[in-house]
Write a protein that holds these residues in place. Structure first.
Motif, PDB file in Angstrom:
ATOM      1  N   PHE A  56       8.571 -13.213  -0.501  1.00 32.80           N
ATOM      2  CA  PHE A  56       7.831 -12.798   0.580  1.00 32.80           C
ATOM      3  C   PHE A  56       8.423 -12.008   1.689  1.00 32.80           C
ATOM      4  O   PHE A  56       8.246 -11.229   2.388  1.00 32.80           O
ATOM      5  CB  PHE A  56       7.197 -13.829   0.931  1.00 32.80           C
ATOM      6  CG  PHE A  56       5.098 -14.301  -0.078  1.00 32.80           C
ATOM      7  CD1 PHE A  56       4.992 -13.502  -0.285  1.00 32.80           C
ATOM      8  CD2 PHE A  56       5.542 -15.548  -0.114  1.00 32.80           C
ATOM      9  CE1 PHE A  56       3.564 -13.628  -0.927  1.00 32.80           C
ATOM     10  CE2 PHE A  56       4.599 -16.013  -0.921  1.00 32.80           C
ATOM     11  CZ  PHE A  56       3.682 -15.174  -1.957  1.00 32.80           C
ATOM     12  N   ALA A  57       9.243 -12.099   1.810  1.00 35.45           N
ATOM     13  CA  ALA A  57      10.000 -11.101   2.945  1.00 35.45           C
ATOM     14  C   ALA A  57      10.810 -10.415   2.122  1.00 35.45           C
ATOM     15  O   ALA A  57      10.884  -9.281   3.027  1.00 35.45           O
ATOM     16  CB  ALA A  57      11.587 -12.680   3.003  1.00 35.45           C
ATOM     17  N   ILE A  58      10.878 -10.489   1.319  1.00 38.35           N
ATOM     18  CA  ILE A  58      11.491  -8.642   0.797  1.00 38.35           C
ATOM     19  C   ILE A  58       9.830  -7.613   0.159  1.00 38.35           C
ATOM     20  O   ILE A  58      10.273  -6.632   0.911  1.00 38.35           O
ATOM     21  CB  ILE A  58      11.910  -8.745  -1.020  1.00 38.35           C
ATOM     22  CG1 ILE A  58      12.866  -9.345  -1.188  1.00 38.35           C
ATOM     23  CG2 ILE A  58      12.165  -7.255  -1.595  1.00 38.35           C
ATOM     24  CD1 ILE A  58      13.385  -9.422  -2.238  1.00 38.35           C
ATOM     25  N   ILE A  59       8.781  -8.059   0.275  1.00 36.97           N
ATOM     26  CA  ILE A  59       7.637  -7.261   0.481  1.00 36.97           C
ATOM     27  C   ILE A  59       7.386  -7.153   1.101  1.00 36.97           C
ATOM     28  O   ILE A  59       7.200  -6.452   1.831  1.00 36.97           O
ATOM     29  CB  ILE A  59       6.495  -8.420  -0.540  1.00 36.97           C
ATOM     30  CG1 ILE A  59       6.963  -8.828  -1.610  1.00 36.97           C
ATOM     31  CG2 ILE A  59       5.189  -7.965   0.361  1.00 36.97           C
ATOM     32  CD1 ILE A  59       6.599  -7.236  -2.302  1.00 36.97           C
ATOM     33  N   ALA A  85      -1.307   1.259  -4.452  1.00 40.44           N
ATOM     34  CA  ALA A  85      -1.593   0.611  -5.446  1.00 40.44           C
ATOM     35  C   ALA A  85      -0.293  -0.121  -5.751  1.00 40.44           C
ATOM     36  O   ALA A  85      -0.202  -1.578  -6.419  1.00 40.44           O
ATOM     37  CB  ALA A  85      -1.616   1.411  -5.856  1.00 40.44           C
ATOM     38  N   ARG A  86       1.134   0.714  -5.836  1.00 39.92           N
ATOM     39  CA  ARG A  86       2.255  -0.020  -5.654  1.00 39.92           C
ATOM     40  C   ARG A  86       2.911  -1.008  -5.373  1.00 39.92           C
ATOM     41  O   ARG A  86       3.019  -1.797  -5.807  1.00 39.92           O
ATOM     42  CB  ARG A  86       3.124   1.009  -6.514  1.00 39.92           C
ATOM     43  CG  ARG A  86       4.569   0.608  -6.460  1.00 39.92           C
ATOM     44  CD  ARG A  86       5.361   1.908  -6.768  1.00 39.92           C
ATOM     45  NE  ARG A  86       5.651   2.715  -5.901  1.00 39.92           N
ATOM     46  CZ  ARG A  86       6.585   2.665  -5.338  1.00 39.92           C
ATOM     47  NH1 ARG A  86       7.429   2.077  -5.083  1.00 39.92           N
ATOM     48  NH2 ARG A  86       6.765   3.895  -4.277  1.00 39.92           N
ATOM     49  N   LEU A  87       2.294  -1.121  -4.248  1.00 43.38           N
ATOM     50  CA  LEU A  87       3.060  -2.190  -3.364  1.00 43.38           C
ATOM     51  C   LEU A  87       1.536  -3.595  -3.274  1.00 43.38           C
ATOM     52  O   LEU A  87       2.386  -4.453  -3.790  1.00 43.38           O
ATOM     53  CB  LEU A  87       3.454  -2.190  -1.404  1.00 43.38           C
ATOM     54  CG  LEU A  87       3.883  -1.153  -1.017  1.00 43.38           C
ATOM     55  CD1 LEU A  87       3.404  -0.663   0.066  1.00 43.38           C
ATOM     56  CD2 LEU A  87       5.441  -1.919  -2.088  1.00 43.38           C
ATOM     57  N   GLU A  88       0.210  -3.387  -3.357  1.00 40.25           N
ATOM     58  CA  GLU A  88      -0.605  -3.960  -3.404  1.00 40.25           C
ATOM     59  C   GLU A  88      -0.209  -5.423  -5.024  1.00 40.25           C
ATOM     60  O   GLU A  88       0.078  -6.196  -5.231  1.00 40.25           O
ATOM     61  CB  GLU A  88      -2.092  -3.500  -4.279  1.00 40.25           C
ATOM     62  CG  GLU A  88      -2.920  -4.314  -3.780  1.00 40.25           C
ATOM     63  CD  GLU A  88      -4.425  -4.409  -4.258  1.00 40.25           C
ATOM     64  OE1 GLU A  88      -4.918  -4.915  -4.966  1.00 40.25           O
ATOM     65  OE2 GLU A  88      -4.600  -3.315  -3.243  1.00 40.25           O
ATOM     66  N   LEU A  92       1.580  -9.290  -5.613  1.00 42.02           N
ATOM     67  CA  LEU A  92       0.472 -10.214  -6.083  1.00 42.02           C
ATOM     68  C   LEU A  92       0.796 -10.561  -7.140  1.00 42.02           C
ATOM     69  O   LEU A  92       0.531 -11.663  -7.745  1.00 42.02           O
ATOM     70  CB  LEU A  92      -1.140  -9.196  -7.216  1.00 42.02           C
ATOM     71  CG  LEU A  92      -1.631  -8.615  -5.807  1.00 42.02           C
ATOM     72  CD1 LEU A  92      -2.957  -7.362  -6.729  1.00 42.02           C
ATOM     73  CD2 LEU A  92      -3.067  -9.645  -5.444  1.00 42.02           C
ATOM     74  N   SER A  93       2.177  -9.672  -7.737  1.00 39.96           N
ATOM     75  CA  SER A  93       2.805 -10.300  -8.974  1.00 39.96           C
ATOM     76  C   SER A  93       3.561 -11.450  -8.259  1.00 39.96           C
ATOM     77  O   SER A  93       3.814 -12.735  -9.011  1.00 39.96           O
ATOM     78  CB  SER A  93       3.900  -9.440  -8.595  1.00 39.96           C
ATOM     79  OG  SER A  93       5.215  -9.364  -7.969  1.00 39.96           O
ATOM     80  N   LEU A  94       3.990 -11.475  -6.593  1.00 37.66           N
ATOM     81  CA  LEU A  94       4.335 -13.223  -6.459  1.00 37.66           C
ATOM     82  C   LEU A  94       2.834 -13.775  -6.422  1.00 37.66           C
ATOM     83  O   LEU A  94       3.575 -15.370  -6.583  1.00 37.66           O
ATOM     84  CB  LEU A  94       5.009 -12.948  -5.358  1.00 37.66           C
ATOM     85  CG  LEU A  94       5.818 -11.788  -4.601  1.00 37.66           C
ATOM     86  CD1 LEU A  94       6.898 -11.792  -3.471  1.00 37.66           C
ATOM     87  CD2 LEU A  94       6.889 -12.671  -5.453  1.00 37.66           C
ATOM     88  N   ALA A  95       2.123 -13.741  -6.580  1.00 34.15           N
ATOM     89  CA  ALA A  95       1.186 -14.470  -6.294  1.00 34.15           C
ATOM     90  C   ALA A  95       0.781 -15.920  -7.911  1.00 34.15           C
ATOM     91  O   ALA A  95       1.140 -15.517  -8.313  1.00 34.15           O
ATOM     92  CB  ALA A  95      -0.174 -13.998  -5.989  1.00 34.15           C
TER      93      ALA A  95
END
Length: 95
Positions: A56-59, A85-88, A92-95
């Motif tokens: 999450f810190a990286i995002i 879209a790419r950031l989303e 979401l890959s961390l969720a």
């Protein structure tokens, strides 16, 4: 998009990743030693939380940099919608 970390942000993310690395090593050692299941799962959960926090810190850093890049005007041809879209997908890959 190149992710840039500086100062305290870099130190914080690296500390979280090192903590997770140590916890994962601990889980491996505990399994090899045949430790109690509850202890192993507790340690594994701690490693997972450390990785989540680092992610999450990286995002968050990536999002901040993207906003800055958008304000400055990007030259690599990526539209604001494509970047969003790419950031989303990353988030979401961390969720």
């Amino acid at each position: 998009m190149e992710l840039r970390f500086e100062g305290d942000d870099l130190k914080s993310v690296l500390n979280r990743l090192r903590r997770a690395q140590g916890q994962i090593s601990g889980v491996i050692r505990m399994i090899e030693e045949g430790r109690d299941c509850e202890d192993v799962v507790t340690q594994l959960a701690a490693a997972s939380r450390a990785l989540d926090r680092a992610g999450f810190a990286i995002i968050a850093t990536g999002l901040q940099q993207c906003v800055t890049d958008l304000e400055k005007g990007r030259s690599d041809g990526e539209s604001a919608e494509q970047m969003k879209a790419r950031l989303e997908r990353l988030f979401l890959s961390l969720a």
